[in-house]
Design a protein around this motif. Structure first.
Motif, PDB file in Angstrom:
ATOM      1  N   HIS A 173      66.822  78.620  20.334  1.00 32.09           N
ATOM      2  CA  HIS A 173      67.799  78.162  19.333  1.00 32.09           C
ATOM      3  C   HIS A 173      69.108  77.768  20.019  1.00 32.09           C
ATOM      4  O   HIS A 173      69.685  76.716  19.723  1.00 32.09           O
ATOM      5  CB  HIS A 173      68.038  79.282  18.317  1.00 32.09           C
ATOM      6  CG  HIS A 173      68.794  78.821  17.117  1.00 32.09           C
ATOM      7  ND1 HIS A 173      69.099  79.663  16.067  1.00 32.09           N
ATOM      8  CD2 HIS A 173      69.334  77.613  16.794  1.00 32.09           C
ATOM      9  CE1 HIS A 173      69.778  78.988  15.156  1.00 32.09           C
ATOM     10  NE2 HIS A 173      69.944  77.748  15.580  1.00 32.09           N
ATOM     11  N   ASP A 214      68.658  74.483  21.968  1.00 32.47           N
ATOM     12  CA  ASP A 214      68.652  73.310  21.088  1.00 32.47           C
ATOM     13  C   ASP A 214      70.053  72.996  20.572  1.00 32.47           C
ATOM     14  O   ASP A 214      70.459  71.829  20.515  1.00 32.47           O
ATOM     15  CB  ASP A 214      67.706  73.551  19.904  1.00 32.47           C
ATOM     16  CG  ASP A 214      66.278  73.110  20.203  1.00 32.47           C
ATOM     17  OD1 ASP A 214      66.040  72.572  21.304  1.00 32.47           O
ATOM     18  OD2 ASP A 214      65.405  73.297  19.339  1.00 32.47           O
ATOM     19  N   SER A 215      70.781  74.025  20.192  1.00 28.01           N
ATOM     20  CA  SER A 215      72.143  73.818  19.682  1.00 28.01           C
ATOM     21  C   SER A 215      73.038  73.205  20.753  1.00 28.01           C
ATOM     22  O   SER A 215      73.822  72.285  20.492  1.00 28.01           O
ATOM     23  CB  SER A 215      72.737  75.141  19.202  1.00 28.01           C
ATOM     24  OG  SER A 215      71.994  75.665  18.123  1.00 28.01           O
ATOM     25  N   ARG A 262      70.930  69.593  12.967  1.00 31.94           N
ATOM     26  CA  ARG A 262      71.364  70.979  13.187  1.00 31.94           C
ATOM     27  C   ARG A 262      70.816  71.891  12.087  1.00 31.94           C
ATOM     28  O   ARG A 262      70.356  73.013  12.351  1.00 31.94           O
ATOM     29  CB  ARG A 262      72.890  71.069  13.215  1.00 31.94           C
ATOM     30  CG  ARG A 262      73.526  70.589  14.513  1.00 31.94           C
ATOM     31  CD  ARG A 262      74.967  71.034  14.624  1.00 31.94           C
ATOM     32  NE  ARG A 262      75.782  70.478  13.560  1.00 31.94           N
ATOM     33  CZ  ARG A 262      76.403  69.290  13.618  1.00 31.94           C
ATOM     34  NH1 ARG A 262      76.290  68.548  14.717  1.00 31.94           N
ATOM     35  NH2 ARG A 262      77.123  68.854  12.617  1.00 31.94           N
ATOM     36  N   GLU A 263      70.881  71.396  10.855  1.00 33.62           N
ATOM     37  CA  GLU A 263      70.389  72.164   9.711  1.00 33.62           C
ATOM     38  C   GLU A 263      68.888  72.427   9.819  1.00 33.62           C
ATOM     39  O   GLU A 263      68.431  73.554   9.587  1.00 33.62           O
ATOM     40  CB  GLU A 263      70.704  71.407   8.428  1.00 33.62           C
ATOM     41  CG  GLU A 263      70.211  72.082   7.162  1.00 33.62           C
ATOM     42  CD  GLU A 263      70.446  71.219   5.935  1.00 33.62           C
ATOM     43  OE1 GLU A 263      69.553  71.202   5.070  1.00 33.62           O
ATOM     44  OE2 GLU A 263      71.501  70.542   5.850  1.00 33.62           O
ATOM     45  N   LEU A 290      71.914  69.478  21.415  1.00 39.40           N
ATOM     46  CA  LEU A 290      72.325  68.594  20.321  1.00 39.40           C
ATOM     47  C   LEU A 290      73.823  68.313  20.371  1.00 39.40           C
ATOM     48  O   LEU A 290      74.267  67.174  20.169  1.00 39.40           O
ATOM     49  CB  LEU A 290      71.933  69.225  18.984  1.00 39.40           C
ATOM     50  CG  LEU A 290      71.900  68.297  17.765  1.00 39.40           C
ATOM     51  CD1 LEU A 290      70.952  67.130  18.012  1.00 39.40           C
ATOM     52  CD2 LEU A 290      71.469  69.080  16.532  1.00 39.40           C
ATOM     53  N   ALA A 291      74.613  69.347  20.672  1.00 34.43           N
ATOM     54  CA  ALA A 291      76.066  69.174  20.782  1.00 34.43           C
ATOM     55  C   ALA A 291      76.418  68.259  21.953  1.00 34.43           C
ATOM     56  O   ALA A 291      77.312  67.400  21.843  1.00 34.43           O
ATOM     57  CB  ALA A 291      76.739  70.534  20.954  1.00 34.43           C
ATOM     58  N   HIS A 310      68.311  74.976  12.557  1.00 35.29           N
ATOM     59  CA  HIS A 310      68.752  76.310  12.137  1.00 35.29           C
ATOM     60  C   HIS A 310      67.722  76.948  11.211  1.00 35.29           C
ATOM     61  O   HIS A 310      67.366  78.132  11.375  1.00 35.29           O
ATOM     62  CB  HIS A 310      70.103  76.217  11.431  1.00 35.29           C
ATOM     63  CG  HIS A 310      70.586  77.530  10.885  1.00 35.29           C
ATOM     64  ND1 HIS A 310      71.090  78.537  11.682  1.00 35.29           N
ATOM     65  CD2 HIS A 310      70.603  78.012   9.607  1.00 35.29           C
ATOM     66  CE1 HIS A 310      71.408  79.578  10.933  1.00 35.29           C
ATOM     67  NE2 HIS A 310      71.118  79.285   9.678  1.00 35.29           N
TER      68      HIS A 310
END
Length: 398
Positions: A357, A360-361, A330-331, A364-365, A334
């Motif tokens: 963005h 992707d977030s 995530r980092e 990933l979640a 970001h």
């Protein structure tokens, strides 16, 4: 058995998914054929219409039925050496679906679909390669030969292979499409003609033998229909393969689809992201997948329940490292998008970056959530013997 040994060369299969040259030129990813979005859409429409043609569907069904009948016959003939054919298991997905076909073309960038028709044989004696030798011979006698696959000549040279003048000119070496993905140390009997086709198990511990056949009558056709045959240890291994695929691999492979990972031009970011993705896969493989396949193989090959627990990630401490890897991803994402937004010169560009963005977030979640549910599933069942059956146990194998 019509198959030649590979001289001075092993593990060629690691290169088989890369674009290769053929007599018609270079086979490049599908997207490389596109000049514009309009042309790309036109190409996609033509291909999809071809895949949907009733004539093609009928042909695929006829080929599938014939391959099924032949495989059933071979299993009966080789029953004494541990070969079985489970009709119900093989009827789950005997022909690659339209959606899967199109997805694979997009992922691989190749029009060469090597598993349009799929069948699986069980063989609890698979470590004895003379069993494989017999299986290949029986298919040859029934009118099937192993399809060729083209390996880039430079890759062959790297492994010590001395190419002929014609191979140098063509740019590839043609080999049978056969991959023995097994632990070499566990093989009980080697066969000289097959030894060069031994690679290694997957990272998950999964082992199998894969080959692609074509009908002898189709050998001169430009795009013959390929029939994939997979050999695994038995009914329990099929069950383990199902759960590992649906509960682990189905989600971990999505990590490779993160947009910032695919699109970044930074070698450093690519490398670090790859390391975190590999760390997640390794953690799940070592704690769940390898135990899953080990338990199933023990039951199929030796009929022994080794009672290896599947719940190696059962408490918060054991989950800590997995959570850290996801946090790092995530980092990285970001930071990538933050820099991209700062460099964007138009509102439209910034809007596209924001959209990527968010995608992707979200992905990933979802991956993390699905994997946590999978871990809970394995923790709850604890042992392989407690996992639900994937098809009726009343099924008789050939």
């Amino acid at each position: 058995m019509k198959i030649l040994p590979i001289t001075n060369y092993t593990n060629y299969n690691r290169f088989q998914n890369k674009p290769v040259k053929n007599n018609a030129g270079t086979t490049s990813p599908v997207q490389n054929h596109y000049v514009s979005f309009g042309q790309a859409q036109k190409f996609a429409d033509i291909l999809l219409n071809h895949l949907k043609e009733p004539r093609r569907k009928q042909q695929m069904q006829e080929y599938s039925n014939l391959f099924s009948a032949v495989t059933t016959l071979i299993a009966k003939k080789l029953k004494d050496i541990g070969v079985e054919y489970n009709e119900v298991y093989n009827n789950i997905s005997p022909i690659k679906s339209l959606e899967s076909t199109w997805s694979k073309i997009n992922r691989s960038g190749s029009m060469d679909i090597r598993d349009q028709i799929r069948r699986t044989l069980f063989c609890n004696n698979a470590y004895d390669l003379s069993a494989l030798e017999n299986i290949i011979k029986e298919y040859n006698d029934c009118g099937y030969v192993i399809a060729p696959i083209n390996i880039p000549v430079e890759k062959m040279i790297e492994k010590g292979y001395i190419p002929s003048k014609s191979e140098l000119k063509k740019g590839f070496v043609e080999l049978p499409d056969l991959d023995i993905r097994m632990d070499r140390d566990k093989i009980t009997k080697f066969v000289p003609e097959l030894n060069g086709y031994i690679s290694k198990p997957q990272m998950s511990g999964y082992e199998d033998i894969q080959m692609r056949f074509i009908n002898k009558n189709d050998t001169k056709k430009p795009n013959p229909i390929k029939h994939e045959l997979i050999i695994i240890f038995g009914d329990n291994y099929a069950k383990a393969k199902h759960y590992e695929s649906e509960k682990i691999y189905k989600y971990t492979r999505q990590l490779d689809e993160l947009k910032f990972y695919k699109n970044t031009k930074s070698e450093g970011l690519k490398k670090r992201t790859s390391e975190y993705i590999d760390a997640i896969k390794t953690k799940l493989n070592s704690c769940i997948s390898t135990n899953l396949f080990s338990s199933a193989k023990s039951l199929d090959v030796t009929n022994i329940n080794n009672d290896i627990p599947l719940n190696a990630l059962e408490n918060a401490e054991q989950m800590k490292s997995l959570n850290i890897y996801f946090a790092k991803l995530r980092e990285k994402g970001h930071n990538y998008y933050k820099i991209a937004e700062q460099r964007a010169k138009t509102d439209a560009r910034r809007a596209r970056i924001t959209k990527s963005h968010e995608a992707d977030s979200k992905l990933l979640a979802e991956i993390k959530k699905n994997l946590e549910e999978s871990i809970e599933f394995f923790n709850k069942n604890k042992y392989f013997k407690n996992l639900p059956d994937i098809y009726p146990k009343t099924t008789k194998s050939a």
